[in-house]
Each structure stands twice: as C-alpha cells, then as structure tokens.
Scaffold this motif. Sequence first.
Motif, short mmCIF file in Angstrom:
data_model
loop_
_atom_site.label_atom_id
_atom_site.label_comp_id
_atom_site.label_asym_id
_atom_site.label_seq_id
_atom_site.Cartn_x
_atom_site.Cartn_y
_atom_site.Cartn_z
N ALA A 6 1.02 -1.20 0.02
CA ALA A 6 -0.05 0.18 0.17
C ALA A 6 0.72 1.06 0.24
N VAL A 50 -6.13 3.70 1.70
CA VAL A 50 -5.57 3.31 3.01
C VAL A 50 -6.55 3.67 4.17
N LEU A 56 -9.47 -2.15 1.61
CA LEU A 56 -8.09 -2.33 1.77
C LEU A 56 -8.14 -3.94 2.34
N TRP A 60 -5.89 -6.99 0.30
CA TRP A 60 -5.05 -7.80 1.11
C TRP A 60 -5.13 -9.28 1.20
N SER A 68 2.60 -1.40 4.47
CA SER A 68 1.99 -0.28 4.22
C SER A 68 3.18 0.67 4.08
N SER A 75 -3.14 8.52 7.05
CA SER A 75 -3.70 7.48 7.13
C SER A 75 -4.19 7.24 8.55
N LEU A 80 -5.37 0.56 9.22
CA LEU A 80 -4.34 -0.40 8.96
C LEU A 80 -4.10 -1.56 9.54
N TYR A 92 2.65 -8.47 8.50
CA TYR A 92 2.41 -7.02 8.22
C TYR A 92 3.55 -6.05 8.54
#
Length: 203
Positions: A6, A50, A56, A60, A68, A75, A80, A92
């Motif tokens: 992202a 985002v 999102l 994903w 990210s 954001s 997130l 992540y």
Amino acid sequence: MKIAVAGASGRAGSEITKELSRRGHSVTAIARNPEKIAALPNVTPSKGDVLDQAGLTKLWVGHDVAVSSVHFLASDPHKLIGAAKDSKVGRYLVVGGAGSLEVAPGVKLVTTPGFPTQYKAEAEAGSVFLDLLRQEKDLNWTFISPSALFIEGERTGKFRLGTDQLLADANGKSWITFADYAIALADEIERPAHLRQRFTVGY
C-alpha cells in the motif's frame, strides 16, 4: 511470495515494489492513482485507499505479506492494523519513521531540540502507530524505521541494522536511501529476523 504494497506510488513504496519485483515476488501495488505505478514484471497495479479499511482488507486477502508505505498523517493506524488482521495476511510490515528512535536511553529523536518542526506531527503519529503495534497480541508485525535522513540515492546493498537506537555513520550523519531501505525490507520478508519488533536501517 504474494506481497501487497500500500502506497506503492510513493518514494519509498515505489522502491520497495521495484525491489520485490526484482526478486521475483508477485506484487499487488496499491495506490489511489495506480496509473502512477511503474510497469514492472510480476507487479499488478491496483486502486485502493488506505482510509477504506474494508476495501484494503479485500485487496490484502490472499497475500502472504502486506506492507504499508504511507504517511502517518494521511492514514489511520487503527484502520491499517484492522485491515491487516481482517485480511489474515501472514505478516504486516510498516515503513516507519525515525522520530521514535532513541538518541540516548529513553530520549526519542522527535523530542530533541533540533528536530525539524515541520516533521514533528508526522513523527509523533509514527510513535503512536508503533505503540499500537506493540499492544497487538495476534498480529505478526514488523516496524522498520529508516535513519534520520530518508532520501533518493543509489542502491549499494551496504548498510547496518539496529533496533531502537538511531544509527549514524562515522561523521555523525544518520541517513539511508530509499533503494537500500527497500533491500533491508525485502530481506526481512525473505528471512524473518524481527517478528513483532521494530528495527532500523542506516549507514
């Protein structure tokens, strides 16, 4: 591996996307304006926002790793982190900031007198993001802080890694190029060494 990025059209995100493509990974490159994403082997540009957690999450789903690479003030860390959990990605990774790194025991860079005023709010938001990640029990996260100067420059493959302390070279300069940072991030994806931790990269 299947990796979603992202913020793939940004300065750091584009270098990360390029590095992952170079290594043969299958990359979903996400940006609000996907036409700005360079055409690269194994890279699929995708439109995404985002601030849209549900959208999102859908982008994903099915990926081994989500990255990210977005400004903290543009954001929402809760969204997130929520998307990372809801999509059930294996890992992540967050492109972090240098402000939360320590320059002395218990002293964050962002709190020092010389820290540029124009970057302070962004750096403080990055510290909040890191604190939120550290509270997560289930998410397999990694927060990667660049050095103080995060700039355009060559891909050398020569850099050092640290943990929570700001790195600086022999002249006291703390810096890393986007290209070398991308190598460190891709290395971490391929050879996990900092699960549920923050680390930093610099010269």
